[in-house]
Design a protein around this motif. Structure first.
Motif, PDB file in Angstrom:
ATOM      1  N   ALA A  26       0.829  -1.203   0.000  1.00  0.00           N
ATOM      2  CA  ALA A  26       0.000   0.000   0.000  1.00  0.00           C
ATOM      3  C   ALA A  26       0.866   1.255   0.000  1.00  0.00           C
ATOM      4  O   ALA A  26       0.585   2.213  -0.739  1.00  0.00           O
ATOM      5  N   GLU A  27       1.915   1.259   0.797  1.00  0.00           N
ATOM      6  CA  GLU A  27       2.809   2.425   0.848  1.00  0.00           C
ATOM      7  C   GLU A  27       3.501   2.636  -0.493  1.00  0.00           C
ATOM      8  O   GLU A  27       3.617   3.762  -0.979  1.00  0.00           O
ATOM      9  N   LEU A  28       3.970   1.554  -1.108  1.00  0.00           N
ATOM     10  CA  LEU A  28       4.589   1.653  -2.428  1.00  0.00           C
ATOM     11  C   LEU A  28       3.596   2.211  -3.442  1.00  0.00           C
ATOM     12  O   LEU A  28       3.925   3.099  -4.236  1.00  0.00           O
ATOM     13  N   THR A  29       2.369   1.707  -3.419  1.00  0.00           N
ATOM     14  CA  THR A  29       1.344   2.171  -4.356  1.00  0.00           C
ATOM     15  C   THR A  29       1.052   3.652  -4.156  1.00  0.00           C
ATOM     16  O   THR A  29       0.952   4.402  -5.127  1.00  0.00           O
ATOM     17  N   ARG A  30       0.933   4.084  -2.909  1.00  0.00           N
ATOM     18  CA  ARG A  30       0.697   5.512  -2.630  1.00  0.00           C
ATOM     19  C   ARG A  30       1.845   6.372  -3.188  1.00  0.00           C
ATOM     20  O   ARG A  30       1.611   7.446  -3.731  1.00  0.00           O
ATOM     21  N   GLN A  31       3.076   5.879  -3.031  1.00  0.00           N
ATOM     22  CA  GLN A  31       4.233   6.635  -3.541  1.00  0.00           C
ATOM     23  C   GLN A  31       4.195   6.709  -5.065  1.00  0.00           C
ATOM     24  O   GLN A  31       4.465   7.757  -5.650  1.00  0.00           O
TER      25      GLN A  31
END
Length: 158
Positions: A26-31
């Motif tokens: 999720a964090e990677l996708t947000r970035q």
């Protein structure tokens, strides 16, 4: 090594109950959304589909739906993600996206050669999913050289 390469090489997504791996996804996708990195989003989507990692894929699509559902202050423009000509677990993808096969939009796209004659055409079938801004497309190519194939895509639209 980029953050995306590191994630691809070291993720633990084969365990759908590994909450830390899903939070990292999720964090990677947000970035990637923040950076407007369409290539990176395409890579993550194709990777999760190609490896049948549908729990992670559902987190990614939920974040993309959230982004495309915004009415202002959004980071992404409409884009397409080419999944490829083969989906290892087609039923898993259909279930994850909640594809509505009863509602079909169909169109034809002609491809012309240098003389202006039709060289091939694509029969595009577009289906809504359980996500209001994400659509599934199968694009079947027919040509005069018998190189027929189906290309699968995800469409992300405002």
């Amino acid at each position: 090594m980029s953050v995306l390469e590191n994630w691809l090489n070291n993720n633990r997504l084969s365990d759908p109950d590994d909450l830390d791996a899903l939070l990292e996804t999720a964090e990677l996708t947000r970035q990637l959304i923040h950076d407007r990195d369409y290539s990176g989003l395409n890579t993550v989507i194709v990777y999760t589909i190609g490896n049948s990692l549908y729990e992670a894929f559902s987190w990614i699509t939920a974040l993309l739906q959230e982004e495309f559902g915004k009415t202002d202050g959004y980071a992404l423009d409409d884009f397409e993600c080419e999944i490829g000509t083969s989906i290892p677990d087609y039923d898993g993808l259909a279930d994850s996206l909640q594809i509505d096969f009863s509602k079909l939009k169909n169109d034809v796209e002609n491809v012309y050669d240098e003389r202006g004659e039709i060289e091939s055409f694509f029969s595009n079938s577009t289906y809504p999913t359980g996500y209001g801004n994400i659509f599934f497309m199968s694009s079947e190519n027919f040509d005069n050289k018998d190189h027929d194939y189906i290309l699968y895509k995800l469409l992300f639209r405002r």
